[in-house]
Design a protein around this motif. Structure first.
Motif, short mmCIF file in Angstrom:
data_model
loop_
_atom_site.label_atom_id
_atom_site.label_comp_id
_atom_site.label_asym_id
_atom_site.label_seq_id
_atom_site.Cartn_x
_atom_site.Cartn_y
_atom_site.Cartn_z
N ARG A 1 8.45 -2.18 6.24
CA ARG A 1 9.47 -3.13 6.69
C ARG A 1 8.87 -4.51 6.87
O ARG A 1 7.81 -4.65 7.50
CB ARG A 1 10.09 -2.65 8.00
CG ARG A 1 11.23 -3.49 8.52
CD ARG A 1 11.82 -2.93 9.81
NE ARG A 1 10.82 -2.58 10.80
CZ ARG A 1 10.25 -3.43 11.65
NH1 ARG A 1 10.58 -4.71 11.63
NH2 ARG A 1 9.36 -3.02 12.52
N ALA A 2 9.53 -5.51 6.33
CA ALA A 2 9.06 -6.89 6.48
C ALA A 2 9.22 -7.33 7.93
O ALA A 2 10.30 -7.22 8.50
CB ALA A 2 9.82 -7.83 5.55
N MET A 3 8.16 -7.81 8.52
CA MET A 3 8.19 -8.31 9.89
C MET A 3 8.58 -9.78 9.93
O MET A 3 8.93 -10.29 10.99
CB MET A 3 6.83 -8.08 10.55
CG MET A 3 6.45 -6.62 10.61
SD MET A 3 4.78 -6.34 11.21
CE MET A 3 4.98 -6.67 12.94
N GLU A 4 8.49 -10.44 8.79
CA GLU A 4 8.85 -11.84 8.61
C GLU A 4 9.19 -12.01 7.14
O GLU A 4 8.91 -11.11 6.34
CB GLU A 4 7.70 -12.75 9.05
CG GLU A 4 6.42 -12.51 8.27
CD GLU A 4 5.22 -13.27 8.84
OE1 GLU A 4 4.62 -14.05 8.09
OE2 GLU A 4 4.92 -13.07 10.03
N PRO A 5 9.77 -13.13 6.75
CA PRO A 5 10.01 -13.32 5.31
C PRO A 5 8.70 -13.14 4.55
O PRO A 5 7.66 -13.70 4.92
CB PRO A 5 10.52 -14.75 5.21
CG PRO A 5 11.12 -15.02 6.56
CD PRO A 5 10.24 -14.27 7.54
N THR A 6 8.73 -12.30 3.51
CA THR A 6 7.52 -11.91 2.81
C THR A 6 7.70 -12.03 1.30
O THR A 6 8.74 -11.66 0.77
CB THR A 6 7.15 -10.46 3.18
OG1 THR A 6 6.97 -10.38 4.60
CG2 THR A 6 5.88 -9.99 2.50
N SER A 7 6.68 -12.54 0.64
CA SER A 7 6.65 -12.62 -0.83
C SER A 7 5.57 -11.68 -1.34
O SER A 7 4.46 -11.66 -0.82
CB SER A 7 6.32 -14.04 -1.29
OG SER A 7 7.32 -14.93 -0.87
N VAL A 8 5.94 -10.89 -2.34
CA VAL A 8 5.00 -9.96 -2.95
C VAL A 8 5.04 -10.10 -4.47
O VAL A 8 6.03 -10.56 -5.03
CB VAL A 8 5.31 -8.49 -2.56
CG1 VAL A 8 5.21 -8.28 -1.06
CG2 VAL A 8 6.67 -8.05 -3.08
N VAL A 9 3.96 -9.69 -5.09
CA VAL A 9 3.97 -9.44 -6.52
C VAL A 9 4.10 -7.93 -6.64
O VAL A 9 3.32 -7.18 -6.06
CB VAL A 9 2.69 -9.95 -7.22
CG1 VAL A 9 2.66 -9.48 -8.66
CG2 VAL A 9 2.62 -11.47 -7.14
#
Length: 170
Positions: free
Chosen positions: A99-107
């Motif tokens: 779960r994202a704890m904050e806005p998150t960017s992933v590849v």
């Protein structure tokens, strides 16, 4: 603002450090950018591990759910880390929630594509397996520490000594 390619992001990421540029470019062919809002799940326990995630920005909580007590955070992963190993190891199912704890960017790298690249290039496959093994070791250690936090240090039974004191001196 400078726009970087996925290959440039991967090449600069600690997990891929030391891989040759051709290998990074090959792996980038399996990848796409994704963004997750705070509170959203990247994946759920038991779901198919169809992607390998490289965290570019943000923070992901790794959780397990207990019917009696709800969700428990086992660990978290931040910028510069990856999620996780089930994409590589059968039966390719997630072992926890992310779960994202904050806005998150992933590849997000497609796991079938990655496994295909590993099969086609055993040297690259071996290199990735070694790196994934380090991720597994890190997760196991983090879980061990979390369990010690939750349950405390057990009392030693009478006469029991730490392992290093039980070794025979010969």
């Amino acid at each position: 603002m400078t726009v970087r390619s996925i290959a440039e992001y991967l090449g600069a990421h600690p997990f891929f450090a030391g891989l040759d540029a051709a290998s990074v470019l090959e792996l980038a062919g399996c990848a796409r950018n994704e963004h997750v809002r705070a509170g959203e799940y990247l994946f759920r326990e038991g779901g198919a591990a169809e992607h390998f995630y490289v965290i570019m920005h943000g923070r992901i909580a790794l959780e397990v759910f207990s019917p009696g007590t709800g969700s428990h955070v086992l660990d978290s992963a931040d910028e510069g880390e990856v999620l996780d190993w089930p994409w590589l190891i059968p039966p390719h199912r997630w072992m926890f929630d992310a779960r994202a704890m904050e806005p998150t960017s992933v590849v997000s790298l497609n796991s079938a594509c990655l496994r295909g690249k590993c099969d086609a290039d055993p040297q690259l496959g071996y290199e990735l397996v070694q790196r994934v093994a380090q991720v597994i070791a890190h997760r196991l250690e983090a879980t061990r520490v979390r369990l010690l936090d939750l349950y405390g240090v057990p009392q030693r039974s009478a006469g029991r000594q730490p392992a290093e004191h039980r070794l025979s001196t010969g």
